[in-house]
Design a protein around this motif. Structure first.
Motif, PDB file in Angstrom:
ATOM      1  N   GLY A   1       0.843  -1.283   0.098  1.00 63.26           N
ATOM      2  CA  GLY A   1       0.096  -0.102  -0.196  1.00 63.26           C
ATOM      3  C   GLY A   1       0.596   1.340  -0.060  1.00 63.26           C
ATOM      4  N   HIS A   2       1.726   1.270   0.960  1.00 60.91           N
ATOM      5  CA  HIS A   2       2.794   2.440   0.971  1.00 60.91           C
ATOM      6  C   HIS A   2       3.468   2.825  -0.457  1.00 60.91           C
ATOM      7  N   HIS A   3       3.456   1.858  -1.323  1.00 63.70           N
ATOM      8  CA  HIS A   3       4.051   2.033  -2.664  1.00 63.70           C
ATOM      9  C   HIS A   3       3.296   2.222  -3.583  1.00 63.70           C
ATOM     10  N   GLN A   4       1.871   2.160  -3.354  1.00 62.48           N
ATOM     11  CA  GLN A   4       0.754   2.626  -4.493  1.00 62.48           C
ATOM     12  C   GLN A   4      -0.267   3.390  -3.834  1.00 62.48           C
ATOM     13  N   PRO A   5       0.366   4.504  -3.425  1.00 64.86           N
ATOM     14  CA  PRO A   5      -0.715   5.425  -2.568  1.00 64.86           C
ATOM     15  C   PRO A   5      -1.957   5.774  -3.448  1.00 64.86           C
ATOM     16  N   ALA A   6      -1.915   5.773  -4.583  1.00 61.71           N
ATOM     17  CA  ALA A   6      -3.099   6.185  -5.680  1.00 61.71           C
ATOM     18  C   ALA A   6      -4.145   4.887  -5.695  1.00 61.71           C
ATOM     19  N   ARG A   7      -3.642   3.662  -5.557  1.00 61.05           N
ATOM     20  CA  ARG A   7      -4.687   2.652  -5.453  1.00 61.05           C
ATOM     21  C   ARG A   7      -5.094   2.656  -3.826  1.00 61.05           C
ATOM     22  N   TYR A   8      -4.320   2.776  -2.815  1.00 68.60           N
ATOM     23  CA  TYR A   8      -4.823   2.731  -1.626  1.00 68.60           C
ATOM     24  C   TYR A   8      -6.139   3.732  -1.507  1.00 68.60           C
ATOM     25  N   ARG A   9      -5.764   5.210  -2.131  1.00 71.86           N
ATOM     26  CA  ARG A   9      -6.667   6.252  -1.977  1.00 71.86           C
ATOM     27  C   ARG A   9      -7.875   5.987  -2.715  1.00 71.86           C
ATOM     28  N   GLU A  10      -7.748   5.117  -4.039  1.00 75.73           N
ATOM     29  CA  GLU A  10      -8.973   4.940  -4.683  1.00 75.73           C
ATOM     30  C   GLU A  10      -9.902   3.798  -4.004  1.00 75.73           C
ATOM     31  N   LEU A  11      -9.213   2.760  -3.192  1.00 72.47           N
ATOM     32  CA  LEU A  11     -10.021   1.764  -2.641  1.00 72.47           C
ATOM     33  C   LEU A  11     -10.649   2.537  -1.431  1.00 72.47           C
ATOM     34  N   VAL A  12      -9.925   3.365  -0.793  1.00 66.67           N
ATOM     35  CA  VAL A  12     -10.800   3.763   0.451  1.00 66.67           C
ATOM     36  C   VAL A  12     -11.684   4.925   0.110  1.00 66.67           C
ATOM     37  N   THR A  13     -11.459   5.661  -0.941  1.00 64.24           N
ATOM     38  CA  THR A  13     -12.760   6.593  -1.472  1.00 64.24           C
ATOM     39  C   THR A  13     -13.805   5.878  -2.049  1.00 64.24           C
ATOM     40  N   SER A  14     -13.644   4.715  -2.571  1.00 63.28           N
ATOM     41  CA  SER A  14     -14.702   3.847  -3.163  1.00 63.28           C
ATOM     42  C   SER A  14     -15.395   3.224  -1.844  1.00 63.28           C
ATOM     43  N   PHE A  15     -14.681   2.820  -0.853  1.00 67.45           N
ATOM     44  CA  PHE A  15     -15.503   2.199   0.123  1.00 67.45           C
ATOM     45  C   PHE A  15     -16.141   3.223   0.893  1.00 67.45           C
ATOM     46  N   LEU A  16     -15.912   4.515   1.134  1.00 70.29           N
ATOM     47  CA  LEU A  16     -16.568   5.559   1.694  1.00 70.29           C
ATOM     48  C   LEU A  16     -17.799   6.232   0.728  1.00 70.29           C
ATOM     49  N   ARG A  17     -17.809   5.864  -0.492  1.00 73.06           N
ATOM     50  CA  ARG A  17     -18.840   6.415  -1.399  1.00 73.06           C
ATOM     51  C   ARG A  17     -19.702   4.913  -1.159  1.00 73.06           C
ATOM     52  N   GLY A  18     -19.365   3.861  -0.770  1.00 74.71           N
ATOM     53  CA  GLY A  18     -20.312   2.659  -0.689  1.00 74.71           C
ATOM     54  C   GLY A  18     -20.320   1.921  -1.789  1.00 74.71           C
ATOM     55  N   ARG A  19     -19.251   2.085  -2.621  1.00 72.91           N
ATOM     56  CA  ARG A  19     -18.816   1.060  -3.849  1.00 72.91           C
ATOM     57  C   ARG A  19     -18.052   0.005  -3.370  1.00 72.91           C
ATOM     58  N   VAL A  20     -17.410  -0.162  -2.367  1.00 69.17           N
ATOM     59  CA  VAL A  20     -16.622  -1.332  -2.042  1.00 69.17           C
ATOM     60  C   VAL A  20     -17.478  -2.326  -0.903  1.00 69.17           C
ATOM     61  N   GLY A  21     -17.859  -3.444  -1.229  1.00 71.51           N
ATOM     62  CA  GLY A  21     -18.521  -4.196  -0.378  1.00 71.51           C
ATOM     63  C   GLY A  21     -17.990  -5.434  -0.031  1.00 71.51           C
ATOM     64  N   PRO A  22     -18.584  -6.269   0.855  1.00 72.99           N
ATOM     65  CA  PRO A  22     -18.068  -7.648   1.190  1.00 72.99           C
ATOM     66  C   PRO A  22     -18.203  -8.810  -0.055  1.00 72.99           C
TER      67      PRO A  22
END
Length: 56
Positions: free
Chosen positions: A35-56
């Motif tokens: 994750g620390h080598h891919q901050p854009a991907r990390y940010r994308e996943l967190v943002t998607s989760f907060l917007r309700g687009r990443v689920g179990p």
């Protein structure tokens, strides 16, 4: 203990840790490399989760 809040667990693909205890209602995502080598991907996943687009 039961967790009622939404939960996302992120982990680097090269991490030696296993997450066998991920709650059944949690979203679990692996980031290629780490994750620390891919901050854009990390940010994308967190943002998607907060917007309700990443689920179990």
């Amino acid at each position: 203990m039961r967790v009622l809040a939404r939960l996302v667990r992120l982990r680097g693909a090269r991490s030696g840790r296993e997450y066998a205890d991920v709650p059944p209602n949690a979203a679990f995502r692996t980031i290629d490399g780490s994750g620390h080598h891919q901050p854009a991907r990390y940010r994308e996943l967190v943002t998607s989760f907060l917007r309700g687009r990443v689920g179990p």
